[in-house]
Write a protein that holds these residues in place. Structure first.
Motif, PDB file in Angstrom:
ATOM      1  N   LYS A  18       0.586  -1.017  -0.056  1.00  0.00           N
ATOM      2  CA  LYS A  18      -0.062  -0.082  -0.010  1.00  0.00           C
ATOM      3  C   LYS A  18       0.744   1.176   0.191  1.00  0.00           C
ATOM      4  O   LYS A  18       0.578   2.407  -0.657  1.00  0.00           O
ATOM      5  CB  LYS A  18      -0.755   0.056   1.248  1.00  0.00           C
ATOM      6  CG  LYS A  18      -1.842  -1.130   1.091  1.00  0.00           C
ATOM      7  CD  LYS A  18      -2.742  -1.218   2.387  1.00  0.00           C
ATOM      8  CE  LYS A  18      -3.688  -2.095   2.154  1.00  0.00           C
ATOM      9  NZ  LYS A  18      -4.380  -2.487   3.611  1.00  0.00           N
ATOM     10  N   ALA A  19       1.979   1.105   0.738  1.00  0.00           N
ATOM     11  CA  ALA A  19       2.893   2.230   0.721  1.00  0.00           C
ATOM     12  C   ALA A  19       3.470   2.769  -0.561  1.00  0.00           C
ATOM     13  O   ALA A  19       3.949   3.635  -1.180  1.00  0.00           O
ATOM     14  CB  ALA A  19       3.946   2.144   1.975  1.00  0.00           C
ATOM     15  N   ARG A  20       4.008   1.346  -1.419  1.00  0.00           N
ATOM     16  CA  ARG A  20       4.412   1.451  -2.817  1.00  0.00           C
ATOM     17  C   ARG A  20       3.710   2.312  -3.835  1.00  0.00           C
ATOM     18  O   ARG A  20       4.063   2.726  -4.735  1.00  0.00           O
ATOM     19  CB  ARG A  20       4.835   0.047  -3.176  1.00  0.00           C
ATOM     20  CG  ARG A  20       6.142  -0.268  -2.672  1.00  0.00           C
ATOM     21  CD  ARG A  20       6.610  -1.494  -3.287  1.00  0.00           C
ATOM     22  NE  ARG A  20       7.557  -2.052  -2.658  1.00  0.00           N
ATOM     23  CZ  ARG A  20       7.459  -3.277  -1.946  1.00  0.00           C
ATOM     24  NH1 ARG A  20       6.255  -4.057  -1.858  1.00  0.00           N
ATOM     25  NH2 ARG A  20       8.342  -3.684  -0.973  1.00  0.00           N
ATOM     26  N   ARG A  21       2.404   2.135  -3.512  1.00  0.00           N
ATOM     27  CA  ARG A  21       1.229   2.567  -4.345  1.00  0.00           C
ATOM     28  C   ARG A  21       1.588   4.171  -4.528  1.00  0.00           C
ATOM     29  O   ARG A  21       1.378   4.853  -5.552  1.00  0.00           O
ATOM     30  CB  ARG A  21      -0.183   2.103  -3.989  1.00  0.00           C
ATOM     31  CG  ARG A  21      -1.004   2.789  -4.864  1.00  0.00           C
ATOM     32  CD  ARG A  21      -2.346   2.112  -4.526  1.00  0.00           C
ATOM     33  NE  ARG A  21      -2.735   2.223  -2.952  1.00  0.00           N
ATOM     34  CZ  ARG A  21      -3.721   1.696  -2.570  1.00  0.00           C
ATOM     35  NH1 ARG A  21      -4.802   0.978  -3.305  1.00  0.00           N
ATOM     36  NH2 ARG A  21      -3.896   1.994  -1.445  1.00  0.00           N
ATOM     37  N   VAL A  22       1.830   4.557  -3.286  1.00  0.00           N
ATOM     38  CA  VAL A  22       1.970   6.176  -3.160  1.00  0.00           C
ATOM     39  C   VAL A  22       3.483   6.612  -3.481  1.00  0.00           C
ATOM     40  O   VAL A  22       3.658   7.697  -4.406  1.00  0.00           O
ATOM     41  CB  VAL A  22       1.613   6.568  -1.761  1.00  0.00           C
ATOM     42  CG1 VAL A  22       1.949   8.139  -1.612  1.00  0.00           C
ATOM     43  CG2 VAL A  22       0.131   6.278  -1.387  1.00  0.00           C
ATOM     44  N   LEU A  40      -3.418  15.777  -1.835  1.00  0.00           N
ATOM     45  CA  LEU A  40      -4.418  15.516  -2.519  1.00  0.00           C
ATOM     46  C   LEU A  40      -5.008  14.144  -2.769  1.00  0.00           C
ATOM     47  O   LEU A  40      -6.007  13.835  -3.295  1.00  0.00           O
ATOM     48  CB  LEU A  40      -4.622  16.275  -3.913  1.00  0.00           C
ATOM     49  CG  LEU A  40      -4.320  17.665  -3.924  1.00  0.00           C
ATOM     50  CD1 LEU A  40      -4.108  18.420  -5.243  1.00  0.00           C
ATOM     51  CD2 LEU A  40      -5.593  18.171  -3.284  1.00  0.00           C
ATOM     52  N   MET A  41      -4.010  13.186  -2.523  1.00  0.00           N
ATOM     53  CA  MET A  41      -4.144  11.622  -2.748  1.00  0.00           C
ATOM     54  C   MET A  41      -5.021  11.229  -1.525  1.00  0.00           C
ATOM     55  O   MET A  41      -4.818  11.419  -0.445  1.00  0.00           O
ATOM     56  CB  MET A  41      -2.972  10.962  -2.956  1.00  0.00           C
ATOM     57  CG  MET A  41      -2.024  11.142  -4.167  1.00  0.00           C
ATOM     58  SD  MET A  41      -0.823  10.161  -4.313  1.00  0.00           S
ATOM     59  CE  MET A  41      -1.264   8.725  -5.134  1.00  0.00           C
ATOM     60  N   PRO A  42      -5.757  10.368  -1.606  1.00  0.00           N
ATOM     61  CA  PRO A  42      -6.740   9.680  -0.724  1.00  0.00           C
ATOM     62  C   PRO A  42      -6.349   8.613  -0.108  1.00  0.00           C
ATOM     63  O   PRO A  42      -7.336   7.855   0.768  1.00  0.00           O
ATOM     64  CB  PRO A  42      -8.208   9.526  -1.576  1.00  0.00           C
ATOM     65  CG  PRO A  42      -7.527   9.117  -2.751  1.00  0.00           C
ATOM     66  CD  PRO A  42      -6.306   9.894  -3.226  1.00  0.00           C
ATOM     67  N   TYR A  43      -5.080   8.325   0.118  1.00  0.00           N
ATOM     68  CA  TYR A  43      -4.685   7.074   0.535  1.00  0.00           C
ATOM     69  C   TYR A  43      -4.204   7.270   2.062  1.00  0.00           C
ATOM     70  O   TYR A  43      -3.847   8.406   2.229  1.00  0.00           O
ATOM     71  CB  TYR A  43      -3.667   6.449  -0.211  1.00  0.00           C
ATOM     72  CG  TYR A  43      -4.024   5.985  -1.633  1.00  0.00           C
ATOM     73  CD1 TYR A  43      -5.028   5.086  -1.815  1.00  0.00           C
ATOM     74  CD2 TYR A  43      -3.340   6.735  -2.755  1.00  0.00           C
ATOM     75  CE1 TYR A  43      -5.615   4.934  -3.242  1.00  0.00           C
ATOM     76  CE2 TYR A  43      -3.935   6.304  -3.838  1.00  0.00           C
ATOM     77  CZ  TYR A  43      -4.882   5.590  -4.347  1.00  0.00           C
ATOM     78  OH  TYR A  43      -5.298   5.244  -5.646  1.00  0.00           O
TER      79      TYR A  43
END
Length: 153
Positions: A18-22, A40-43
């Motif tokens: 999940k952290a790699r996605r950002v 602005l990202m919703p994660y």
């Protein structure tokens, strides 16, 4: 004098996936652009990464005396940390194992005013190294020449 500064966050309670996605979205970008993207990202992974980027920029301004407008994220990586194991009580006196993953995030920033940083977006296609094309010739597979599948006993 070193041209790079880094910030390291260890044992962040989040899956590395999940952290790699950002992290993949901010790698190679400037400091101001990264802060805007992360806000602005919703994660859920954005907040700890935002704190690390902010910390790396503070390290750069204190240790190297560089301006924040000249900072670029040169390297950002996420490694898998330890898995915290907990037991959840279930029905009839049983227990169920819960695994809570952690990750280690490293943000490395480079000051482009000191030189040594090449922006890959400014390189034209003629300057980039060319890849070799794969051999894509089609070969016809003849199933009758090798006896077929019915000859096997």
């Amino acid at each position: 004098m070193t041209k790079e500064v880094y910030a390291l966050g260890q044992h962040i309670s989040m899956s590395a996936h999940k952290a790699r996605r950002v992290i993949d979205q901010i790698r190679g970008r400037s400091y101001e652009e990264t802060l805007m993207i992360l806000e602005l990202m919703p994660y859920r992974a954005c907040y700890p990464i935002f704190k690390l980027v902010y910390s790396a920029a503070a390290n750069a301004s204190i240790n190297m005396g560089s301006n924040e407008a000249n900072l670029v994220i040169s390297k950002a990586e996420v490694n898998q940390g330890t898995i915290v194991k907990r037991l959840k009580p279930r029905a009839r006196g049983r227990s169920f194992a819960i695994q809570k993953p952690t990750c280690h995030i490293t943000i490395v920033m480079k000051d482009i005013s000191l030189g040594g940083y090449i922006d890959t977006d400014s390189i034209t296609w003629s300057q980039k190294p060319k890849r070799k094309k794969k051999d894509t010739t089609m070969s016809y597979y003849d199933m009758y020449s090798n006896g077929g599948t019915w000859d096997k006993k």
